[in-house]
Design a protein around this motif. Sequence first.
Motif, PDB file in Angstrom:
ATOM      1  N   THR A   1     -59.323   2.846 -12.844  1.00 42.47           N
ATOM      2  CA  THR A   1     -58.285   3.090 -13.852  1.00 42.47           C
ATOM      3  C   THR A   1     -57.173   3.931 -13.244  1.00 42.47           C
ATOM      4  OG1 THR A   1     -59.816   2.962 -15.717  1.00 42.47           O
ATOM      5  CG2 THR A   1     -57.783   4.188 -16.071  1.00 42.47           C
ATOM      6  N   SER A   2     -57.558   5.001 -12.560  1.00 40.28           N
ATOM      7  CA  SER A   2     -56.568   5.871 -11.922  1.00 40.28           C
ATOM      8  C   SER A   2     -55.818   5.137 -10.822  1.00 40.28           C
ATOM      9  CB  SER A   2     -57.263   7.110 -11.345  1.00 40.28           C
ATOM     10  OG  SER A   2     -57.901   7.850 -12.361  1.00 40.28           O
ATOM     11  N   LYS A   3     -56.544   4.409  -9.989  1.00 41.42           N
ATOM     12  CA  LYS A   3     -55.916   3.715  -8.866  1.00 41.42           C
ATOM     13  C   LYS A   3     -54.884   2.701  -9.344  1.00 41.42           C
ATOM     14  CE  LYS A   3     -58.574   2.595  -5.459  1.00 41.42           C
ATOM     15  NZ  LYS A   3     -59.497   1.942  -4.510  1.00 41.42           N
ATOM     16  N   ASN A   4     -55.263   1.879 -10.307  1.00 37.77           N
ATOM     17  CA  ASN A   4     -54.356   0.841 -10.781  1.00 37.77           C
ATOM     18  C   ASN A   4     -53.161   1.421 -11.507  1.00 37.77           C
ATOM     19  OD1 ASN A   4     -55.954  -1.223  -9.734  1.00 37.77           O
ATOM     20  ND2 ASN A   4     -57.204  -1.363 -11.574  1.00 37.77           N
ATOM     21  N   ALA A   5     -53.384   2.497 -12.270  1.00 40.53           N
ATOM     22  CA  ALA A   5     -52.274   3.131 -12.981  1.00 40.53           C
ATOM     23  C   ALA A   5     -51.274   3.739 -12.010  1.00 40.53           C
ATOM     24  CB  ALA A   5     -52.802   4.199 -13.939  1.00 40.53           C
ATOM     25  N   LEU A   6     -51.774   4.475 -11.009  1.00 37.57           N
ATOM     26  CA  LEU A   6     -50.887   5.123 -10.059  1.00 37.57           C
ATOM     27  C   LEU A   6     -50.195   4.116  -9.145  1.00 37.57           C
ATOM     28  CD1 LEU A   6     -53.058   8.222  -9.126  1.00 37.57           C
ATOM     29  CD2 LEU A   6     -50.998   8.179 -10.535  1.00 37.57           C
ATOM     30  N   ALA A   7     -50.824   2.957  -8.954  1.00 37.48           N
ATOM     31  CA  ALA A   7     -50.209   1.907  -8.129  1.00 37.48           C
ATOM     32  C   ALA A   7     -49.188   1.090  -8.903  1.00 37.48           C
ATOM     33  CB  ALA A   7     -51.292   0.987  -7.569  1.00 37.48           C
ATOM     34  N   GLY A   8     -49.053   1.365 -10.200  1.00 37.80           N
ATOM     35  CA  GLY A   8     -48.087   0.621 -11.010  1.00 37.80           C
ATOM     36  C   GLY A   8     -48.496  -0.808 -11.271  1.00 37.80           C
ATOM     37  N   LEU A   9     -49.796  -1.055 -11.371  1.00 39.58           N
ATOM     38  CA  LEU A   9     -50.303  -2.405 -11.603  1.00 39.58           C
ATOM     39  C   LEU A   9     -50.645  -2.621 -13.080  1.00 39.58           C
ATOM     40  CD1 LEU A   9     -52.681  -2.705  -8.521  1.00 39.58           C
ATOM     41  CD2 LEU A   9     -50.518  -3.928  -8.858  1.00 39.58           C
ATOM     42  N   PRO A  10     -50.479  -3.843 -13.571  1.00 38.72           N
ATOM     43  CA  PRO A  10     -50.781  -4.132 -14.975  1.00 38.72           C
ATOM     44  C   PRO A  10     -52.270  -4.420 -15.191  1.00 38.72           C
ATOM     45  CG  PRO A  10     -49.894  -6.098 -13.964  1.00 38.72           C
ATOM     46  CD  PRO A  10     -49.855  -5.016 -12.905  1.00 38.72           C
TER      47      PRO A  10
ATOM     48  N   TYR B   1     -57.984   7.621  -4.674  1.00 40.39           N
ATOM     49  CA  TYR B   1     -57.453   6.555  -5.525  1.00 40.39           C
ATOM     50  C   TYR B   1     -55.929   6.461  -5.466  1.00 40.39           C
ATOM     51  CZ  TYR B   1     -57.593  10.690  -8.594  1.00 40.39           C
ATOM     52  OH  TYR B   1     -57.494  11.956  -9.112  1.00 40.39           O
ATOM     53  N   VAL B   2     -55.296   7.407  -4.788  1.00 42.16           N
ATOM     54  CA  VAL B   2     -53.870   7.303  -4.479  1.00 42.16           C
ATOM     55  C   VAL B   2     -53.703   6.603  -3.131  1.00 42.16           C
ATOM     56  CG1 VAL B   2     -51.735   8.578  -4.060  1.00 42.16           C
ATOM     57  CG2 VAL B   2     -53.393   9.430  -5.743  1.00 42.16           C
ATOM     58  N   ALA B   3     -54.378   7.153  -2.116  1.00 47.44           N
ATOM     59  CA  ALA B   3     -54.146   6.703  -0.746  1.00 47.44           C
ATOM     60  C   ALA B   3     -54.652   5.296  -0.459  1.00 47.44           C
ATOM     61  CB  ALA B   3     -54.791   7.686   0.235  1.00 47.44           C
ATOM     62  N   ASN B   4     -55.783   4.911  -1.068  1.00 47.94           N
ATOM     63  CA  ASN B   4     -56.383   3.625  -0.667  1.00 47.94           C
ATOM     64  C   ASN B   4     -56.048   2.474  -1.611  1.00 47.94           C
ATOM     65  OD1 ASN B   4     -58.073   3.922  -2.900  1.00 47.94           O
ATOM     66  ND2 ASN B   4     -59.884   4.440  -1.712  1.00 47.94           N
ATOM     67  N   ALA B   5     -54.954   2.605  -2.344  1.00 44.79           N
ATOM     68  CA  ALA B   5     -54.592   1.561  -3.309  1.00 44.79           C
ATOM     69  C   ALA B   5     -53.977   0.320  -2.676  1.00 44.79           C
ATOM     70  CB  ALA B   5     -53.629   2.130  -4.351  1.00 44.79           C
ATOM     71  N   GLY B   6     -53.728   0.340  -1.372  1.00 48.27           N
ATOM     72  CA  GLY B   6     -53.085  -0.814  -0.741  1.00 48.27           C
ATOM     73  C   GLY B   6     -53.871  -2.106  -0.880  1.00 48.27           C
ATOM     74  N   GLY B   7     -55.205  -2.002  -0.867  1.00 46.79           N
ATOM     75  CA  GLY B   7     -56.026  -3.209  -0.983  1.00 46.79           C
ATOM     76  C   GLY B   7     -55.908  -3.864  -2.344  1.00 46.79           C
TER      77      GLY B   7
END
Length: 360
Positions: free
Chosen positions: A78-87, A295-301
Motif C-alpha cells: 500500500t505504501s509502495k504503490n501510493a508513494l510511487a504514484g500508481l493507481p 518501500y520508497v527505494a525499491n518501487a522501481g520493480g
Amino acid sequence: MSTTLTILPAHEAFDIGDERVDQHEKVVYCRDDASGLRAIIAIHDTTLGPGFGGTRFKAYDTERDALHDVLRLSRGMTSKNALAGLPFGGGKAVIIGDPATQKTPEILRAYGRFVEALGGLYVSAADYGTNSDDLDIVGEETSHLTGRTPAAGGSGDSGPHTALGVFVAMRAAAETLWPEGLKGRTVGVEGAGKVGGSLARLLVDEGADVIVADPVEAARRRVSEATGGAVRTTSSLDEEHVDVYAPCALGATVTVERARALGARLVCGGANNQLPTQDEDAALHAAGILWVPDYVANAGGVIHLADFERLGRTSDEVAAHVGRIADTTREILTHSAEAGMPTGAAADELVAARLAAGRG
C-alpha cells in the motif's frame, strides 16, 4: 479432496506479531487438496485501486509465520504503490512450501484459480520463490497478474528498474550527507542477485567503491565479471567497513547494531521489510543513521510492471517514472529533518496524505 477459499471476517481483531488482521480489507486462506496448495492472499487497502503485489513461495515454520509475513508485505505494498504514484492499493500473497521441492504446475494453476476467484481485487506478480515462468503457468487460470515472460505477453525482467530506483534514492540521500554524493564512498551491497548485481554496476559508474556480499560463490563471480572486476566481492559484509549499507537480499537485517557495526551512515537497499520491527525506525533516527524506507527505494520493480503491463507506458516514460523516486526520497528526507521525525514515520505521513486524497 476439497478446494476451499476462506475469508477471515473483517472484524477479526487479533494480533500477529506487530500486525493486526482487522487493519486489512481482506485476508483469504486458499486450500486445494488435489494439488497440495496452501496459500494466503492479503489485501490491505484498495483506496487507490486493486491490491497489487507479488506472490512469495516459501517454507514457513508455522502458518502463523506465513500470515505475519503476508500481512506485513501487503501493508508495505500500500505504501509502495501510493508513494510511487500508481493507481493500485496494497496486496500480497504467500504460498506455503519449499519452492525447490514442492512447487508444481498443479499448485501454480490452483493458485491462479484462487486469484481469478477474487475478480480482480488482487493483481499478482512474482516475489521470492517465484519467477516469470511460474507466472506463465498461473496465467493459464487468471489474467489478474503481471510479470509473465515476454513470450507470454509480459514485460520482462523488472530487476534493472528496481536497481535503478534504489540507485536514484541512494544518490539523493547521499547528497544530503556528503557534498560529493556517492563518489568515492564505500557501498556494501548485500545480495548479488538481479537487483544487487544491477545496482553494483550503477554504483561503479557513479564512482563509488563497491563491495558485493553473497554467500553463493557463483553469484559473486557473475557480478565481478559483469563489472569487469571493478567491485570487490566477499561472502559476508560482517568484517567490512562501509559508508552505505545496501540490503538487497531478504529482509529484517537493518538494525542500529548492524549499521553501527558496519560503520554505515546511510542505509538504502532493495530488500523488502528491512526492519525487524517498526521500533527500529526511531532507533536509527536517534542514532543519526539515515534510512531510506524500503518501500520508497525499491518501487522501481512495481513501477516497471504497472507502467508497462497495466498502464501502457513507453520505455522512456517508465525510466522517467522510476527516476522520480529520487524526488520522493528528497521530499521524505526534508520532512523528516524539518519535523525531527524518523524517515519511516515521515514516509507514512505522506502515504496517509495520498490515501486521504484518494478517498476524497
